[in-house]
Design a protein around this motif. Structure first.
Motif, PDB file in Angstrom:
ATOM      1  N   HIS A   1       1.018  19.986   1.766  1.00 63.96           N
ATOM      2  CA  HIS A   1       2.386  19.058   1.731  1.00 63.96           C
ATOM      3  C   HIS A   1       1.693  17.601   2.111  1.00 63.96           C
ATOM      4  CE1 HIS A   1       5.978  16.790   1.300  1.00 63.96           C
ATOM      5  NE2 HIS A   1       5.792  16.602   2.569  1.00 63.96           N
ATOM      6  N   GLU A   2       0.970  17.898   3.334  1.00 65.50           N
ATOM      7  CA  GLU A   2       0.558  16.505   3.793  1.00 65.50           C
ATOM      8  C   GLU A   2      -0.724  16.111   3.068  1.00 65.50           C
ATOM      9  OE1 GLU A   2      -0.799  17.972   7.645  1.00 65.50           O
ATOM     10  OE2 GLU A   2       1.099  17.895   8.569  1.00 65.50           O
ATOM     11  N   LEU A   3      -1.615  16.799   2.556  1.00 61.15           N
ATOM     12  CA  LEU A   3      -2.708  16.274   1.709  1.00 61.15           C
ATOM     13  C   LEU A   3      -2.204  15.670   0.433  1.00 61.15           C
ATOM     14  CD1 LEU A   3      -5.041  19.486   2.509  1.00 61.15           C
ATOM     15  CD2 LEU A   3      -5.328  17.188   3.394  1.00 61.15           C
ATOM     16  N   ARG A   4      -1.338  16.406  -0.182  1.00 59.76           N
ATOM     17  CA  ARG A   4      -0.797  15.754  -1.384  1.00 59.76           C
ATOM     18  C   ARG A   4       0.184  14.660  -1.342  1.00 59.76           C
ATOM     19  NH1 ARG A   4       1.787  21.469  -3.974  1.00 59.76           N
ATOM     20  NH2 ARG A   4      -0.113  22.234  -4.715  1.00 59.76           N
ATOM     21  N   SER A   5       0.622  14.362  -0.281  1.00 62.73           N
ATOM     22  CA  SER A   5       1.192  13.200   0.184  1.00 62.73           C
ATOM     23  C   SER A   5       0.298  12.074   0.214  1.00 62.73           C
ATOM     24  CB  SER A   5       1.909  13.385   1.361  1.00 62.73           C
ATOM     25  OG  SER A   5       2.489  11.863   1.799  1.00 62.73           O
ATOM     26  N   GLU A   6      -0.822  12.431   1.147  1.00 64.46           N
ATOM     27  CA  GLU A   6      -1.930  11.243   1.358  1.00 64.46           C
ATOM     28  C   GLU A   6      -2.724  10.963   0.201  1.00 64.46           C
ATOM     29  OE1 GLU A   6      -5.865  10.503   3.832  1.00 64.46           O
ATOM     30  OE2 GLU A   6      -4.855  12.258   4.458  1.00 64.46           O
ATOM     31  N   HIS A   7      -2.783  12.104  -0.798  1.00 62.87           N
ATOM     32  CA  HIS A   7      -3.492  11.892  -2.218  1.00 62.87           C
ATOM     33  C   HIS A   7      -2.826  11.069  -3.199  1.00 62.87           C
ATOM     34  CE1 HIS A   7      -5.097  13.401  -6.076  1.00 62.87           C
ATOM     35  NE2 HIS A   7      -6.199  13.307  -5.378  1.00 62.87           N
ATOM     36  N   ARG A   8      -1.250  11.013  -3.151  1.00 59.16           N
ATOM     37  CA  ARG A   8      -0.298  10.207  -4.010  1.00 59.16           C
ATOM     38  C   ARG A   8      -0.525   8.798  -3.288  1.00 59.16           C
ATOM     39  NH1 ARG A   8       2.936  14.416  -3.557  1.00 59.16           N
ATOM     40  NH2 ARG A   8       3.985  13.711  -1.978  1.00 59.16           N
ATOM     41  N   ASP A   9      -0.670   8.567  -2.029  1.00 60.50           N
ATOM     42  CA  ASP A   9      -0.533   7.332  -1.461  1.00 60.50           C
ATOM     43  C   ASP A   9      -1.878   6.583  -1.760  1.00 60.50           C
ATOM     44  OD1 ASP A   9       1.693   7.920  -0.026  1.00 60.50           O
ATOM     45  OD2 ASP A   9       0.992   8.271   1.468  1.00 60.50           O
ATOM     46  N   LEU A  10      -2.924   7.282  -1.851  1.00 55.82           N
ATOM     47  CA  LEU A  10      -4.258   6.823  -1.964  1.00 55.82           C
ATOM     48  C   LEU A  10      -4.251   6.353  -3.411  1.00 55.82           C
ATOM     49  CD1 LEU A  10      -6.768   8.997  -0.435  1.00 55.82           C
ATOM     50  CD2 LEU A  10      -6.553   6.744   0.199  1.00 55.82           C
ATOM     51  N   ASP A  11      -3.633   6.916  -4.552  1.00 54.35           N
ATOM     52  CA  ASP A  11      -3.496   6.516  -5.778  1.00 54.35           C
ATOM     53  C   ASP A  11      -2.855   5.122  -6.025  1.00 54.35           C
ATOM     54  OD1 ASP A  11      -4.542   8.864  -7.295  1.00 54.35           O
ATOM     55  OD2 ASP A  11      -2.482   9.635  -7.390  1.00 54.35           O
ATOM     56  N   THR A  12      -2.093   4.927  -5.166  1.00 54.83           N
ATOM     57  CA  THR A  12      -1.282   3.678  -5.145  1.00 54.83           C
ATOM     58  C   THR A  12      -2.450   2.559  -4.422  1.00 54.83           C
ATOM     59  OG1 THR A  12       0.980   4.791  -4.798  1.00 54.83           O
ATOM     60  CG2 THR A  12       0.657   2.413  -4.288  1.00 54.83           C
ATOM     61  N   VAL A  13      -2.861   2.969  -3.582  1.00 60.33           N
ATOM     62  CA  VAL A  13      -3.752   1.896  -2.657  1.00 60.33           C
ATOM     63  C   VAL A  13      -4.958   1.614  -3.852  1.00 60.33           C
ATOM     64  CG1 VAL A  13      -5.335   1.366  -0.995  1.00 60.33           C
ATOM     65  CG2 VAL A  13      -3.083   2.606  -0.642  1.00 60.33           C
ATOM     66  N   ILE A  14      -5.492   2.578  -4.512  1.00 63.22           N
ATOM     67  CA  ILE A  14      -6.651   2.379  -5.195  1.00 63.22           C
ATOM     68  C   ILE A  14      -6.208   1.649  -6.436  1.00 63.22           C
ATOM     69  CG2 ILE A  14      -8.226   3.705  -6.874  1.00 63.22           C
ATOM     70  CD1 ILE A  14      -8.419   6.010  -4.572  1.00 63.22           C
TER      71      ILE A  14
ATOM     72  N   ARG B   1      -4.243  -0.631  -6.733  1.00 60.15           N
ATOM     73  CA  ARG B   1      -3.998  -2.285  -6.198  1.00 60.15           C
ATOM     74  C   ARG B   1      -5.402  -2.646  -6.087  1.00 60.15           C
ATOM     75  NH1 ARG B   1       0.641  -1.301  -1.821  1.00 60.15           N
ATOM     76  NH2 ARG B   1       2.332  -1.066  -3.192  1.00 60.15           N
ATOM     77  N   LEU B   2      -6.173  -1.849  -5.570  1.00 64.50           N
ATOM     78  CA  LEU B   2      -7.791  -2.407  -5.025  1.00 64.50           C
ATOM     79  C   LEU B   2      -8.490  -2.857  -6.457  1.00 64.50           C
ATOM     80  CD1 LEU B   2      -8.452  -0.834  -1.832  1.00 64.50           C
ATOM     81  CD2 LEU B   2      -8.004  -3.069  -2.224  1.00 64.50           C
ATOM     82  N   VAL B   3      -8.396  -1.811  -7.409  1.00 68.11           N
ATOM     83  CA  VAL B   3      -9.129  -1.752  -8.539  1.00 68.11           C
ATOM     84  C   VAL B   3      -9.182  -3.348  -9.238  1.00 68.11           C
ATOM     85  CG1 VAL B   3      -9.124  -1.081 -11.346  1.00 68.11           C
ATOM     86  CG2 VAL B   3      -8.824   0.527  -9.149  1.00 68.11           C
TER      87      VAL B   3
ATOM     88  N   HIS C   1      -9.353  -6.012  -7.503  1.00 66.91           N
ATOM     89  CA  HIS C   1      -9.691  -7.115  -6.586  1.00 66.91           C
ATOM     90  C   HIS C   1     -11.377  -6.728  -6.335  1.00 66.91           C
ATOM     91  CE1 HIS C   1      -5.560  -7.041  -5.794  1.00 66.91           C
ATOM     92  NE2 HIS C   1      -5.798  -8.341  -5.446  1.00 66.91           N
ATOM     93  N   PRO C   2     -12.395  -7.466  -7.075  1.00 68.61           N
ATOM     94  CA  PRO C   2     -13.852  -6.998  -6.990  1.00 68.61           C
ATOM     95  C   PRO C   2     -14.152  -7.195  -5.453  1.00 68.61           C
ATOM     96  CG  PRO C   2     -13.360  -9.097  -8.176  1.00 68.61           C
ATOM     97  CD  PRO C   2     -12.038  -8.426  -7.902  1.00 68.61           C
ATOM     98  N   LEU C   3     -13.568  -7.965  -4.701  1.00 69.61           N
ATOM     99  CA  LEU C   3     -14.127  -8.075  -3.493  1.00 69.61           C
ATOM    100  C   LEU C   3     -14.020  -6.881  -2.496  1.00 69.61           C
ATOM    101  CD1 LEU C   3     -12.934 -11.635  -2.682  1.00 69.61           C
ATOM    102  CD2 LEU C   3     -15.220 -11.092  -3.454  1.00 69.61           C
ATOM    103  N   ASN C   4     -13.310  -6.027  -3.092  1.00 68.41           N
ATOM    104  CA  ASN C   4     -13.091  -4.737  -2.025  1.00 68.41           C
ATOM    105  C   ASN C   4     -13.832  -3.518  -2.629  1.00 68.41           C
ATOM    106  OD1 ASN C   4     -11.177  -6.191  -0.351  1.00 68.41           O
ATOM    107  ND2 ASN C   4      -9.520  -6.032  -1.924  1.00 68.41           N
ATOM    108  N   GLN C   5     -14.597  -3.802  -3.379  1.00 73.12           N
ATOM    109  CA  GLN C   5     -15.602  -2.526  -3.855  1.00 73.12           C
ATOM    110  C   GLN C   5     -16.125  -1.393  -3.141  1.00 73.12           C
ATOM    111  OE1 GLN C   5     -15.651  -1.797  -7.317  1.00 73.12           O
ATOM    112  NE2 GLN C   5     -14.162  -3.568  -7.162  1.00 73.12           N
ATOM    113  N   LEU C   6     -16.418  -1.786  -1.747  1.00 75.94           N
ATOM    114  CA  LEU C   6     -16.952  -0.830  -0.598  1.00 75.94           C
ATOM    115  C   LEU C   6     -15.775  -0.307  -0.289  1.00 75.94           C
ATOM    116  CD1 LEU C   6     -18.955   0.388   0.822  1.00 75.94           C
ATOM    117  CD2 LEU C   6     -18.821  -1.492   2.648  1.00 75.94           C
ATOM    118  N   GLN C   7     -14.589  -0.782   0.059  1.00 75.82           N
ATOM    119  CA  GLN C   7     -13.291  -0.039   0.544  1.00 75.82           C
ATOM    120  C   GLN C   7     -13.055   0.754  -0.623  1.00 75.82           C
ATOM    121  OE1 GLN C   7     -10.188  -2.735   1.333  1.00 75.82           O
ATOM    122  NE2 GLN C   7      -9.178  -0.879   2.411  1.00 75.82           N
ATOM    123  N   LEU C   8     -12.879   0.402  -1.791  1.00 74.82           N
ATOM    124  CA  LEU C   8     -12.643   1.126  -3.105  1.00 74.82           C
ATOM    125  C   LEU C   8     -13.382   2.427  -3.105  1.00 74.82           C
ATOM    126  CD1 LEU C   8     -10.715   1.423  -5.477  1.00 74.82           C
ATOM    127  CD2 LEU C   8     -12.202  -0.119  -6.779  1.00 74.82           C
TER     128      LEU C   8
END
Length: 65
Positions: free
Chosen positions: A12-25, A27-29, A31-38
């Motif tokens: 459950h924890e992993l799935r939650s983090e996986h969904r959260d990363l979807d949202t963050v990714i 947003r970052l897609v 913004h070309p300045l954040n490619q390393l973070q992406l």
């Protein structure tokens, strides 16, 4: 707490983090300045997916008839 319960909690924890990363990714897609973070976030997301799959295979027994 049994091993299965602990694995279900972790799943459950992993799935939650996986969904959260979807949202963050998403947003970052745009913004070309954040490619390393992406790249790091995408790598973490793949690691989570692998761990989720590993846990699922332990929790769901193979039914070979």
């Amino acid at each position: 707490m049994t091993d299965d319960n602990a694995m279900l909690k972790r799943l459950h924890e992993l799935r939650s983090e996986h969904r959260d990363l979807d949202t963050v990714i998403e947003r970052l897609v745009h913004h070309p300045l954040n490619q390393l973070q992406l790249q790091r976030l995408k790598k973490r997301k793949l690691q989570l997916k692998d761990e989720i799959s590993w846990i699922e295979t332990r929790l769901i027994p193979d039914n070979i008839a």
